[in-house]
Design a protein around this motif. Sequence first.
Motif, mmCIF file in Angstrom:
data_model
loop_
_atom_site.group_PDB
_atom_site.id
_atom_site.type_symbol
_atom_site.label_atom_id
_atom_site.label_comp_id
_atom_site.label_asym_id
_atom_site.label_seq_id
_atom_site.Cartn_x
_atom_site.Cartn_y
_atom_site.Cartn_z
ATOM 1 N N THR A 268 0.824 -1.206 0.000
ATOM 2 C CA THR A 268 0.000 0.000 0.000
ATOM 3 C C THR A 268 0.857 1.255 0.000
ATOM 4 O O THR A 268 0.546 2.235 -0.681
ATOM 5 C CB THR A 268 -0.944 0.002 1.220
ATOM 6 O OG1 THR A 268 -1.801 -1.136 1.154
ATOM 7 C CG2 THR A 268 -1.794 1.264 1.253
ATOM 8 N N VAL A 269 1.953 1.240 0.757
ATOM 9 C CA VAL A 269 2.881 2.381 0.764
ATOM 10 C C VAL A 269 3.391 2.638 -0.656
ATOM 11 O O VAL A 269 3.409 3.784 -1.130
ATOM 12 C CB VAL A 269 4.062 2.127 1.725
ATOM 13 C CG1 VAL A 269 5.151 3.190 1.514
ATOM 14 C CG2 VAL A 269 3.596 2.158 3.172
ATOM 15 N N GLU A 293 -14.219 8.616 -9.885
ATOM 16 C CA GLU A 293 -14.402 7.464 -10.773
ATOM 17 C C GLU A 293 -14.190 6.154 -10.019
ATOM 18 O O GLU A 293 -14.921 5.183 -10.223
ATOM 19 C CB GLU A 293 -13.451 7.542 -11.967
ATOM 20 C CG GLU A 293 -13.711 6.436 -12.975
ATOM 21 C CD GLU A 293 -12.783 6.477 -14.181
ATOM 22 O OE1 GLU A 293 -12.888 5.557 -15.010
ATOM 23 O OE2 GLU A 293 -11.963 7.404 -14.280
ATOM 24 N N ILE A 294 -13.191 6.130 -9.139
ATOM 25 C CA ILE A 294 -12.980 4.925 -8.329
ATOM 26 C C ILE A 294 -14.178 4.694 -7.422
ATOM 27 O O ILE A 294 -14.620 3.562 -7.214
ATOM 28 C CB ILE A 294 -11.681 5.039 -7.505
ATOM 29 C CG1 ILE A 294 -10.475 5.140 -8.445
ATOM 30 C CG2 ILE A 294 -11.522 3.829 -6.587
ATOM 31 C CD1 ILE A 294 -9.159 5.435 -7.734
ATOM 32 N N LEU A 327 -7.684 1.426 -4.278
ATOM 33 C CA LEU A 327 -8.018 2.056 -3.001
ATOM 34 C C LEU A 327 -6.933 3.045 -2.577
ATOM 35 O O LEU A 327 -7.225 4.087 -2.003
ATOM 36 C CB LEU A 327 -8.215 0.999 -1.915
ATOM 37 C CG LEU A 327 -9.390 0.033 -2.105
ATOM 38 C CD1 LEU A 327 -9.600 -0.782 -0.838
ATOM 39 C CD2 LEU A 327 -10.657 0.762 -2.482
ATOM 40 N N ALA A 328 -5.671 2.701 -2.852
ATOM 41 C CA ALA A 328 -4.572 3.612 -2.524
ATOM 42 C C ALA A 328 -4.699 4.908 -3.323
ATOM 43 O O ALA A 328 -4.470 6.006 -2.804
ATOM 44 C CB ALA A 328 -3.229 2.939 -2.805
ATOM 45 N N TYR A 329 -5.076 4.789 -4.578
ATOM 46 C CA TYR A 329 -5.267 5.974 -5.422
ATOM 47 C C TYR A 329 -6.446 6.807 -4.924
ATOM 48 O O TYR A 329 -6.377 8.039 -4.875
ATOM 49 C CB TYR A 329 -5.492 5.561 -6.875
ATOM 50 C CG TYR A 329 -4.254 5.665 -7.729
ATOM 51 C CD1 TYR A 329 -4.153 6.610 -8.741
ATOM 52 C CD2 TYR A 329 -3.170 4.822 -7.520
ATOM 53 C CE1 TYR A 329 -3.019 6.715 -9.527
ATOM 54 C CE2 TYR A 329 -2.028 4.903 -8.299
ATOM 55 C CZ TYR A 329 -1.954 5.857 -9.310
ATOM 56 O OH TYR A 329 -0.827 5.962 -10.080
ATOM 57 N N PHE A 347 -5.665 4.136 5.788
ATOM 58 C CA PHE A 347 -4.318 4.110 5.227
ATOM 59 C C PHE A 347 -3.484 5.282 5.766
ATOM 60 O O PHE A 347 -2.534 5.719 5.122
ATOM 61 C CB PHE A 347 -4.364 4.201 3.697
ATOM 62 C CG PHE A 347 -4.818 2.938 3.004
ATOM 63 C CD1 PHE A 347 -4.915 1.735 3.683
ATOM 64 C CD2 PHE A 347 -5.131 2.964 1.650
ATOM 65 C CE1 PHE A 347 -5.328 0.573 3.044
ATOM 66 C CE2 PHE A 347 -5.554 1.816 0.996
ATOM 67 C CZ PHE A 347 -5.654 0.621 1.690
ATOM 68 N N ASP A 348 -3.844 5.783 6.944
ATOM 69 C CA ASP A 348 -3.174 6.967 7.484
ATOM 70 C C ASP A 348 -1.669 6.759 7.647
ATOM 71 O O ASP A 348 -0.861 7.581 7.215
ATOM 72 C CB ASP A 348 -3.789 7.356 8.830
ATOM 73 C CG ASP A 348 -5.234 7.823 8.688
ATOM 74 O OD1 ASP A 348 -5.719 7.906 7.540
ATOM 75 O OD2 ASP A 348 -5.870 8.092 9.712
#
Length: 361
Positions: A268-269, A293-294, A327-329, A347-348
């Motif tokens: 994720t990083v 869009e996601i 999800l990261a985006y 994702f903090d």
Amino acid sequence: MAEVHNRENHVVKYQPSREGVEHLVMHELGHLDRQLEARNIGKNQLFTADRQCKEQFKQDNQYIANKLEKQNIPEAKIQGFINQIFDGLNSQVYNTPIDLFIEQKIFDKFPDLRPYQFISLLNLEQEYIQSATNKDVHEFVPKKIIRINKILSLVNTIQFKELYGVDLIEEFNPSKKEINEAKELYKEWLAYFNDGEYAVEYELINLWADDFGVSEYFKLVDEDERIGNSLDSTVDQIEEDPLSLENDESVGQESFSNKGAPAGEMSTVMYIVDALQFFEGKSTDEIRKVGFEIGMLGRNGIDTDTPEKKYSLNSIPGKKFSGRHLLAYMYTAFQKFDPDVDTGIDFDEEYEQAKELFDKG
């Protein structure tokens, strides 16, 4: 309200806030509409950009890298900047013809949305103008690409004038030649629009790319065409992802939040670093478009169980994503334009780590 589901059926919900968001949602549905209609007649095409396309772009614009090296810019920052120009160019070449069809249909078929469309397009026009007239940016962007950006932006501006009678053309400080070229492209689009057919946008994309001399930077392929795993694609994967971070089989086996899951946290990083590189220099509206869009995709659920790259975005043509990558985006996008929104994605810690890596270059 959008929803994103993970393996344990945890649900992420968010409510985006933006002037004219109704128009933005309808615009994304417009992309889906044209894709589905093109698919129905067997003519849908996929916009891709492989390693060969990227290398050709870098080779053609090597002088930019050389110029930045002389200013002691870190190599990672240089490559990130060049990738940003490459992605931005392809995105504009791909989206401009399609957006014209979508905006015209919204105006014609949904008159109740016109106030929202006007506000949203006016905001976008201001960003076009800023991009086209920003001298600091132009110092390092190839003149050819500055010209393409201005002309394609003017095509959108001409349509805006036709729809709402607001003439912003002179705000771009265009030359007479640039105006004439933009008018010719709009006239060409209008002829295709009047035919009332679907999938013709792909012809326009190729025609305009040939006119601008950038057709080597992407490929349009038939959706039904199945491309096997050749040796070249294997080599591409090794060169682009030597640590297999994007194909880590352990990704997706942990809980959604990555708590107690080092592999998920690490991947994720890296995905967030990728997002930060992509969003660098992008306008707020461009970043919003990706995030929304996601979110639209999330209405049907996003699979985070597997590392398979099975998702694509109209706002980032030519790039494939796994569910976790998406999800990261989305998380990074909202951190950029509306960090107070609770996306429900935890994702903090990964975001802070990614920012440190990104800032170090």
